[in-house]
Design a protein around this motif. Sequence first.
Motif, mmCIF file in Angstrom:
data_model
loop_
_atom_site.group_PDB
_atom_site.id
_atom_site.type_symbol
_atom_site.label_atom_id
_atom_site.label_comp_id
_atom_site.label_asym_id
_atom_site.label_seq_id
_atom_site.Cartn_x
_atom_site.Cartn_y
_atom_site.Cartn_z
ATOM 1 N N TRP A 1 37.177 70.130 13.640
ATOM 2 C CA TRP A 1 38.543 70.290 13.926
ATOM 3 C C TRP A 1 38.935 69.088 15.174
ATOM 4 O O TRP A 1 40.113 69.666 15.577
ATOM 5 N N LEU A 2 38.303 68.388 15.120
ATOM 6 C CA LEU A 2 38.624 67.310 15.944
ATOM 7 C C LEU A 2 39.930 66.288 15.292
ATOM 8 O O LEU A 2 39.440 65.765 14.356
ATOM 9 N N THR A 3 41.124 66.299 15.770
ATOM 10 C CA THR A 3 42.129 65.443 15.240
ATOM 11 C C THR A 3 41.897 63.841 15.434
ATOM 12 O O THR A 3 41.124 63.598 16.356
ATOM 13 N N ALA A 4 42.597 63.174 14.702
ATOM 14 C CA ALA A 4 42.437 61.825 15.087
ATOM 15 C C ALA A 4 42.726 61.262 16.483
ATOM 16 O O ALA A 4 42.170 60.623 17.109
ATOM 17 N N ALA A 5 43.937 62.000 16.840
ATOM 18 C CA ALA A 5 44.440 61.450 18.310
ATOM 19 C C ALA A 5 43.239 62.168 19.377
ATOM 20 O O ALA A 5 43.045 61.384 20.192
ATOM 21 N N GLN A 6 43.014 63.297 19.008
ATOM 22 C CA GLN A 6 41.773 63.726 20.140
ATOM 23 C C GLN A 6 40.452 62.953 20.005
ATOM 24 O O GLN A 6 39.815 62.427 20.980
ATOM 25 N N ALA A 7 40.073 62.478 18.798
ATOM 26 C CA ALA A 7 38.965 61.585 18.624
ATOM 27 C C ALA A 7 39.249 60.247 19.388
ATOM 28 O O ALA A 7 38.300 59.801 19.940
ATOM 29 N N ARG A 8 40.501 59.724 19.260
ATOM 30 C CA ARG A 8 40.723 58.367 20.080
ATOM 31 C C ARG A 8 40.560 58.597 21.467
ATOM 32 O O ARG A 8 39.788 57.788 22.087
ATOM 33 N N VAL B 1 56.387 81.942 8.590
ATOM 34 C CA VAL B 1 56.945 82.243 10.120
ATOM 35 C C VAL B 1 56.293 81.475 11.058
ATOM 36 O O VAL B 1 57.031 80.937 11.877
ATOM 37 N N ALA B 2 54.981 81.170 10.835
ATOM 38 C CA ALA B 2 54.375 80.353 11.729
ATOM 39 C C ALA B 2 54.848 78.849 11.661
ATOM 40 O O ALA B 2 54.899 78.189 12.827
ATOM 41 N N ARG B 3 55.508 78.461 10.407
ATOM 42 C CA ARG B 3 56.033 77.259 10.630
ATOM 43 C C ARG B 3 57.300 76.995 11.442
ATOM 44 O O ARG B 3 57.702 75.753 11.913
ATOM 45 N N LEU B 4 57.990 78.244 11.737
ATOM 46 C CA LEU B 4 59.228 78.259 12.415
ATOM 47 C C LEU B 4 58.724 78.113 14.081
ATOM 48 O O LEU B 4 59.573 77.400 14.747
ATOM 49 N N LEU B 5 57.478 78.082 14.182
ATOM 50 C CA LEU B 5 57.022 77.873 15.550
ATOM 51 C C LEU B 5 56.362 76.315 15.833
ATOM 52 O O LEU B 5 55.910 76.111 16.868
ATOM 53 N N GLY B 6 56.468 75.816 14.691
ATOM 54 C CA GLY B 6 56.033 74.300 14.692
ATOM 55 C C GLY B 6 54.849 74.098 13.999
ATOM 56 O O GLY B 6 54.184 72.963 13.980
ATOM 57 N N PHE B 7 54.219 75.197 13.530
ATOM 58 C CA PHE B 7 52.674 75.133 12.769
ATOM 59 C C PHE B 7 52.777 74.291 11.505
ATOM 60 O O PHE B 7 53.843 74.808 10.741
ATOM 61 N N ARG B 8 52.119 73.181 11.258
ATOM 62 C CA ARG B 8 52.396 72.579 10.031
ATOM 63 C C ARG B 8 51.052 72.792 9.164
ATOM 64 O O ARG B 8 51.287 73.204 7.871
ATOM 65 N N ASP B 9 50.003 72.288 9.476
ATOM 66 C CA ASP B 9 48.845 71.970 8.489
ATOM 67 C C ASP B 9 47.489 72.707 9.169
ATOM 68 O O ASP B 9 47.526 72.878 10.297
ATOM 69 N N GLY B 10 46.418 72.848 8.365
ATOM 70 C CA GLY B 10 45.077 73.463 8.746
ATOM 71 C C GLY B 10 44.968 75.058 8.762
ATOM 72 O O GLY B 10 46.013 75.848 8.770
ATOM 73 N N LYS C 1 48.552 82.120 15.496
ATOM 74 C CA LYS C 1 47.125 82.696 14.944
ATOM 75 C C LYS C 1 47.333 83.949 14.413
ATOM 76 O O LYS C 1 47.059 84.371 13.438
ATOM 77 N N ALA C 2 48.144 84.742 15.225
ATOM 78 C CA ALA C 2 48.395 86.249 14.775
ATOM 79 C C ALA C 2 49.216 86.256 13.517
ATOM 80 O O ALA C 2 49.155 86.973 12.475
ATOM 81 N N LEU C 3 50.104 85.244 13.501
ATOM 82 C CA LEU C 3 51.033 85.259 12.076
ATOM 83 C C LEU C 3 50.270 84.740 10.861
ATOM 84 O O LEU C 3 50.362 85.185 10.073
ATOM 85 N N LEU C 4 49.208 83.798 11.149
ATOM 86 C CA LEU C 4 48.191 83.424 10.219
ATOM 87 C C LEU C 4 47.560 84.411 9.515
ATOM 88 O O LEU C 4 47.109 84.646 8.433
ATOM 89 N N LEU C 5 46.886 85.389 10.693
ATOM 90 C CA LEU C 5 46.064 86.461 10.315
ATOM 91 C C LEU C 5 46.956 87.523 9.526
ATOM 92 O O LEU C 5 46.383 88.195 8.460
#
Length: 255
Positions: free
Chosen positions: A26-33, A242-251, A232-236
């Motif tokens: 779960w480490l993103t490319a930006a976090q890895a850098r 609806v989660a995408r409306l809060l800016g969530f995209r992938d994963g 997380k609640a919306l994904l569950l």
Amino acid sequence: MSEEHPRSGTGGFAEVQAVIEPVEGWLTAAQARRLWEAARGLAPGAQVVEIGSFHGRSTIVLAHGAPLPRPVVAIDPHLGSDRGPQEIGAAAHLGVLDSQAFDANLRRAGMTNRVRHLRRRSQEALGDIDGTIDLLFIDGAHRYGPARSDLEHWGARVAPGASMFVHDAFSSIGVTLALLRSVIGRPEWVYRGRTGSLAEYHRQPSPIRPRLGSTARQLGELPYFLRNVAVKALLLMRLRPVARLLGFRDGPWPY
């Protein structure tokens, strides 16, 4: 940062990113850098410790960047527990598969000799490491109790002037509560910002009083935390649109 320090890897971050691309985690490319650059900035002989290795994604990043000769210490019991979203309970067969994947990924990356794996719970491994830590990466169990224990006991081993990185800060309820209890507002820790959910803390050489600006910046991350909890609640509830409306995209989860 001196480029004269001997390193385990000779290429730039693009090389590291290519190596970790197939490694689950779960480490993103930006976090890895950010982790890689922190490891690259260490002096020879620095001690690097990570808590929570899973399949070795972050382990490879740290080992690739850290200076020789001391290996990166990777602490993970591989019990098949705390593997990710809603995977908390232990499962021995998954632990075996995780350990095998970890070893295989290190071999493929050419980092086997650059890593010392302690297959133990983090609190059981405290006595296996001598001296202070120059870079600590915490991504272990995200429940409040284990997270607080890691922050307090392992955080106390971080050398003055060194850094502690915490994954899923302001993203996991357990980790965020542990940070509020054990780090935020403490005079020894100065908040250096975050990349996604990866937060960086610098241990002050001479802690005298709490840094009000540092505390304020961390408390300013609470809206980001609340957004992640809501996602997380919306994904569950299987409400990904609806989660995408809060800016969530992938994963599977915000991290």
